[in-house]
Design a protein around this motif. Structure first.
Motif, mmCIF file in Angstrom:
data_model
loop_
_atom_site.group_PDB
_atom_site.id
_atom_site.type_symbol
_atom_site.label_atom_id
_atom_site.label_comp_id
_atom_site.label_asym_id
_atom_site.label_seq_id
_atom_site.Cartn_x
_atom_site.Cartn_y
_atom_site.Cartn_z
ATOM 1 N N ARG A 20 0.838 -1.200 0.000
ATOM 2 C CA ARG A 20 0.000 0.000 0.000
ATOM 3 C C ARG A 20 0.875 1.253 0.000
ATOM 4 O O ARG A 20 0.519 2.269 -0.613
ATOM 5 C CB ARG A 20 -0.920 0.011 1.226
ATOM 6 N N GLN A 24 0.528 4.257 -2.676
ATOM 7 C CA GLN A 24 0.156 5.604 -2.277
ATOM 8 C C GLN A 24 0.943 6.688 -3.006
ATOM 9 O O GLN A 24 0.594 7.863 -2.912
ATOM 10 C CB GLN A 24 0.327 5.777 -0.762
ATOM 11 N N CYS A 29 -4.546 3.353 -2.160
ATOM 12 C CA CYS A 29 -4.394 2.533 -0.959
ATOM 13 C C CYS A 29 -4.808 1.102 -1.288
ATOM 14 O O CYS A 29 -5.839 0.606 -0.827
ATOM 15 C CB CYS A 29 -5.251 3.109 0.168
ATOM 16 N N ALA A 75 -2.527 2.320 6.207
ATOM 17 C CA ALA A 75 -2.962 2.867 4.914
ATOM 18 C C ALA A 75 -1.801 3.090 3.954
ATOM 19 O O ALA A 75 -2.020 3.452 2.795
ATOM 20 C CB ALA A 75 -3.708 4.181 5.126
ATOM 21 N N GLY A 320 -5.027 9.778 0.866
ATOM 22 C CA GLY A 320 -4.091 9.411 -0.174
ATOM 23 C C GLY A 320 -2.753 10.037 0.069
ATOM 24 O O GLY A 320 -2.535 10.702 1.074
#
Length: 321
Positions: A20, A24, A29, A75, A320
């Protein structure tokens, strides 16, 4: 897309977080997207892929050890700056064993800088985005002048007085696809059409609108510099496109409510990013530093601050890079 989310959740948790972090870079994600990006980087060059891997691992582990927000770590928000730092240093510095230590130290710092900037910017609801990568890379690129173990690569701009570079005519239409895909690839320093195509595919898995904004940004980074008679070689290499790619994705997809109005604002922001990049390039030439993604960061900040004063655009509801 639902199926992409299911695949993302199927990855083991530690691997999912790392991938992830790679995803990003383009505000995605999603572990599958991150895996596609990482494979693309290795296709573009083994050293760049390895440096990105070391960078994302180091920056993510640093965030864990320093006990930063678990939600942000999960994330991938502490991974993407490290992902960019590695290939950046390998592009602008000559390869040596010491360079790997340099990448690790820079990746550690990128996570610390991100945490600090997130704290500073939180009241304003503006993301730090790639600014930690930019600040960290600039520091480490300038620092090499004090260390005999490191040598500048020919790609790093030589310090000097800015001079006008002739445009040498417009870019031929048949060369636009090459410039477009390279513009997407150059976000991660990949001078490759194949890498650019894979990046777009990875974005499209998460959001077709995101992919369209990326293509739109690359298109702006070709047409507008051509109209302004910018350097033809720079346009064809995608060097005027990668910042508008990120700007249009940020404004038109991620941080403002997706709509026709935000898309129009994204186009305007993309145009301003081209001008900002040319100005910053001239500003940084005397000290021999590249602009990196700072034009994107600066324009994105200004437009998001301005959007917060307007009744036309809602607060962002997405996270994000």
């Amino acid at each position: 897309m639902d199926w992409a989310s299911r695949v993302d959740r199927a990855f083991p948790q530690p691997l999912r977080v790392i991938l992830r972090g790679v995803g990003q870079v383009f505000f995605c994600c999603n572990a599958l997207t991150g895996l596609i990006f990482l494979i693309a980087l290795f296709i573009g060059g083994v050293a760049a892929g390895a440096a990105a891997t070391v960078g994302v691992l180091t920056s993510t582990v640093t965030a864990h050890l320093l006990a930063f927000s678990k939600k942000d770590i999960d994330a991938g928000l502490y991974g993407f700056n490290g992902t960019l730092v590695g290939p950046c240093l390998f592009l602008f510095l000559e390869h040596s064993p010491q360079l790997w230590l340099y990448v690790i130290l820079a990746s550690i710092l990128s996570s610390v800088v991100l945490a600090a900037l997130m704290r500073i910017l939180r009241p304003y609801q503006v993301p730090a985005s790639t600014s930690p990568f930019v600040l960290t890379s600039w520091m480490f690129l300038v620092a090499v002048y004090g260390f005999e173990s490191f040598t500048r690569s020919p790609v790093l701009p030589a310090a000097g007085i800015p001079v006008a570079v002739p445009g040498a005519g417009g870019l031929a239409v048949e060369n636009w696809p090459v410039a477009l895909f390279k513009g997407v690839g150059e976000v991660m320093f990949a001078d490759s059409v194949t890498v650019g195509i894979l990046f777009l595919a990875g974005i499209a898995i998460v959001s077709l609108r995101g992919a369209l904004m990326a293509v739109g940004g690359a298109f702006v980074g070709i047409v507008f510099p051509t109209l302004l008679n910018a350097n033809l070689n720079a346009i064809e290499m995608g060097l005027y496109a990668f910042n508008p790619v990120l700007t249009m994705m940020a404004i038109g997809w991620v941080f403002l409510k997706p709509s026709g109005k935000s898309a129009a604002l994204a186009v305007l922001a993309g145009l301003m990013t081209v001008v900002c990049q040319a100005g910053l390039a001239s500003f940084l030439t005397p000290i021999g530093l590249p602009t990196l993604t700072f034009p994107f960061v600066l324009v994105m900040w200004m437009f998001l601050f301005a959007a917060g004063m307007s009744r036309h655009w809602a607060d962002p509801d997405a996270e994000g890079g």
